[in-house]
Design a protein around this motif. Structure first.
Motif, PDB file in Angstrom:
ATOM      1  N   MET A 115      10.920 -16.602  20.339  1.00 44.71           N
ATOM      2  CA  MET A 115      11.727 -17.358  19.380  1.00 44.71           C
ATOM      3  C   MET A 115      10.895 -18.510  18.803  1.00 44.71           C
ATOM      4  SD  MET A 115      15.484 -18.906  19.927  1.00 44.71           S
ATOM      5  CE  MET A 115      15.140 -19.425  21.590  1.00 44.71           C
ATOM      6  N   VAL A 116      10.891 -18.662  17.519  1.00 43.22           N
ATOM      7  CA  VAL A 116      10.138 -19.738  16.895  1.00 43.22           C
ATOM      8  C   VAL A 116      10.879 -21.049  17.076  1.00 43.22           C
ATOM      9  CG1 VAL A 116       9.282 -20.617  14.712  1.00 43.22           C
ATOM     10  CG2 VAL A 116       8.976 -18.218  15.288  1.00 43.22           C
ATOM     11  N   GLY A 117      12.179 -21.056  16.892  1.00 42.82           N
ATOM     12  CA  GLY A 117      12.901 -22.304  17.123  1.00 42.82           C
ATOM     13  C   GLY A 117      14.351 -22.202  16.735  1.00 42.82           C
ATOM     14  N   ASN A 118      15.223 -22.399  17.683  1.00 40.35           N
ATOM     15  CA  ASN A 118      16.645 -22.396  17.420  1.00 40.35           C
ATOM     16  C   ASN A 118      17.290 -23.338  18.411  1.00 40.35           C
ATOM     17  OD1 ASN A 118      17.764 -20.730  15.321  1.00 40.35           O
ATOM     18  ND2 ASN A 118      16.712 -19.033  16.313  1.00 40.35           N
ATOM     19  N   PRO A 119      18.442 -23.941  18.045  1.00 41.20           N
ATOM     20  CA  PRO A 119      19.097 -24.805  19.027  1.00 41.20           C
ATOM     21  C   PRO A 119      19.449 -23.985  20.255  1.00 41.20           C
ATOM     22  CG  PRO A 119      20.135 -25.005  16.866  1.00 41.20           C
ATOM     23  CD  PRO A 119      19.198 -23.858  16.787  1.00 41.20           C
ATOM     24  N   SER A 120      19.199 -24.360  21.477  1.00 41.39           N
ATOM     25  CA  SER A 120      18.288 -25.435  21.836  1.00 41.39           C
ATOM     26  C   SER A 120      17.036 -24.799  22.437  1.00 41.39           C
ATOM     27  CB  SER A 120      18.910 -26.280  22.925  1.00 41.39           C
ATOM     28  OG  SER A 120      20.190 -26.723  22.581  1.00 41.39           O
ATOM     29  N   SER A 121      15.925 -25.112  21.888  1.00 40.22           N
ATOM     30  CA  SER A 121      14.694 -24.516  22.402  1.00 40.22           C
ATOM     31  C   SER A 121      13.551 -25.501  22.196  1.00 40.22           C
ATOM     32  CB  SER A 121      14.394 -23.194  21.681  1.00 40.22           C
ATOM     33  OG  SER A 121      14.145 -23.436  20.317  1.00 40.22           O
ATOM     34  N   ILE A 122      12.411 -25.191  22.802  1.00 42.40           N
ATOM     35  CA  ILE A 122      11.243 -26.071  22.640  1.00 42.40           C
ATOM     36  C   ILE A 122      10.023 -25.221  22.278  1.00 42.40           C
ATOM     37  CG2 ILE A 122       9.849 -27.912  23.639  1.00 42.40           C
ATOM     38  CD1 ILE A 122      11.972 -28.413  25.714  1.00 42.40           C
ATOM     39  N   PRO A 123       9.908 -24.792  21.012  1.00 43.95           N
ATOM     40  CA  PRO A 123       8.677 -24.098  20.627  1.00 43.95           C
ATOM     41  C   PRO A 123       7.472 -25.021  20.858  1.00 43.95           C
ATOM     42  CG  PRO A 123      10.339 -23.947  18.908  1.00 43.95           C
ATOM     43  CD  PRO A 123      10.840 -24.931  19.907  1.00 43.95           C
ATOM     44  N   LEU A 124       6.372 -24.428  21.320  1.00 45.58           N
ATOM     45  CA  LEU A 124       5.166 -25.226  21.604  1.00 45.58           C
ATOM     46  C   LEU A 124       4.186 -25.129  20.449  1.00 45.58           C
ATOM     47  CD1 LEU A 124       4.503 -24.426  25.333  1.00 45.58           C
ATOM     48  CD2 LEU A 124       4.835 -26.663  24.313  1.00 45.58           C
ATOM     49  N   VAL A 125       3.907 -26.276  19.873  1.00 48.55           N
ATOM     50  CA  VAL A 125       2.955 -26.332  18.763  1.00 48.55           C
ATOM     51  C   VAL A 125       1.546 -26.492  19.348  1.00 48.55           C
ATOM     52  CG1 VAL A 125       2.219 -27.783  16.827  1.00 48.55           C
ATOM     53  CG2 VAL A 125       4.654 -27.270  17.156  1.00 48.55           C
ATOM     54  N   PHE A 126       0.662 -25.576  19.014  1.00 47.53           N
ATOM     55  CA  PHE A 126      -0.741 -25.619  19.465  1.00 47.53           C
ATOM     56  C   PHE A 126      -1.497 -24.521  18.728  1.00 47.53           C
ATOM     57  CE2 PHE A 126      -4.327 -24.118  21.940  1.00 47.53           C
ATOM     58  CZ  PHE A 126      -4.918 -25.273  22.391  1.00 47.53           C
ATOM     59  N   PRO A 127      -2.696 -24.723  18.238  1.00 49.85           N
ATOM     60  CA  PRO A 127      -3.526 -25.917  18.284  1.00 49.85           C
ATOM     61  C   PRO A 127      -3.478 -26.755  17.009  1.00 49.85           C
ATOM     62  CG  PRO A 127      -4.899 -24.054  17.680  1.00 49.85           C
ATOM     63  CD  PRO A 127      -3.477 -23.544  17.771  1.00 49.85           C
ATOM     64  N   VAL A 128      -2.481 -26.484  16.138  1.00 47.79           N
ATOM     65  CA  VAL A 128      -2.400 -27.287  14.911  1.00 47.79           C
ATOM     66  C   VAL A 128      -0.943 -27.569  14.604  1.00 47.79           C
ATOM     67  CG1 VAL A 128      -2.398 -25.273  13.341  1.00 47.79           C
ATOM     68  CG2 VAL A 128      -3.250 -27.482  12.514  1.00 47.79           C
ATOM     69  N   PHE A 129      -0.692 -28.741  14.071  1.00 49.51           N
ATOM     70  CA  PHE A 129       0.655 -29.125  13.658  1.00 49.51           C
ATOM     71  C   PHE A 129       0.776 -28.875  12.164  1.00 49.51           C
ATOM     72  CE2 PHE A 129       3.300 -32.684  11.909  1.00 49.51           C
ATOM     73  CZ  PHE A 129       4.519 -32.212  12.358  1.00 49.51           C
TER      74      PHE A 129
END
Ligand code: G6P
Length: 237
Positions: free
Chosen positions: A1-15
């Motif tokens: 999952m890229v991102g949906n309530p409630s989740s914590i996608p991890l951004v790496f190595p670029v924002f």
């Protein structure tokens, strides 16, 4: 999952989207960690708490990403959960013989009762980058969500922020404590942006806020053999 309530996608190595000539320029937005298959390293359960560790390294990402970002790395993501507290930490280890630099962010989606009532307390007086209006104002009072918000607060001084669900104390909320990370991003796509996002329901923006702790204003440099760790502690108010 890229991102949906409630989740914590991890951004790496670029924002966000990397910018040429930086090596991350051809990577997908927010990098490859959130769209790669991690492995479970271990999980433990003790009375009233559960913890798990997940790993991702250069041997687990796709050949395409390995070519675009040709470094030998190892990520360990640790999650600890109790009834009223969630701790998440990311350790980045450079296991190769070449230095690399990276951004990272815990892109936390909070499912909230009402985005028009939420306030983020602890950023007043901070300069920030308002990516929606392309301005760099100073935060006046609490952060609220009057419409689309996409703001980056670099080098935040307050060690914790409160995400309050309403004006009254009884409305509740969540405390976010930074651990070894300096920057905070606040985001809500609001109507139009939400409508244009494939993985985001058109009405979900009413009930979410992203308050994201990480290291995004500047890249972190990691020498060969070096490691870095950062994270956050979320607790109920
Ligand atoms: O749609 P995504 O790639 O998941 O990104 C969602 C959002 O992430 C962060 O909050 C960025 O500051 C935003 O600019 C971006 O729109």
């Amino acid at each position: 999952m890229v991102g949906n309530p409630s989740s914590i996608p991890l951004v790496f190595p670029v924002f966000g989207k990397g910018k040429a000539p930086h090596v991350t320029a051809a990577l997908p937005q927010h990098g490859f960690a959130r769209i790669s298959q991690w492995k479970l390293i271990e999980s433990t359960e003790v009375p009233d708490a559960i913890a798990a560790q997940f790993g991702l390294d250069h041997t687990l990402i796709s050949e395409e990403y390995r070519q675009l970002w040709p470094y030998e790395f190892s990520l360990t993501y640790t999650v600890k959960l109790t009834a009223d507290r969630l701790e998440t930490y990311l350790r980045v280890h450079n296991v190769g013989d070449q230095a690399f630099d990276f951004n990272t962010l815990l892109h936390t989606y909070f499912l909230i009762p009402d985005a028009s009532k939420v306030r983020v307390v602890g950023l007043s007086g901070h300069d920030y980058v308002d990516k929606v209006h392309q301005q760099t104002p100073k935060q006046q009072g609490d952060v609220i969500i009057p419409g689309e918000v996409d703001s980056v607060y670099a080098s935040v001084s307050s060690p914790s922020l409160d995400i309050r669900f309403g004006q009254e104390e009884a409305a509740g909320g969540v405390r976010l404590e930074r651990r070894g990370v300096e920057d905070i991003v606040v985001w809500n796509p609001w109507v139009e942006k939400a409508a244009g996002m494939a993985d985001f329901g058109n009405e979900e923006y009413h009930r979410m806020i992203c308050v994201e702790a990480g290291q995004v204003a500047e890249f972190i440099a990691l020498a060969a053999g070096g490691s870095w760790e950062g994270g956050q502690v979320l607790s109920l108010l």
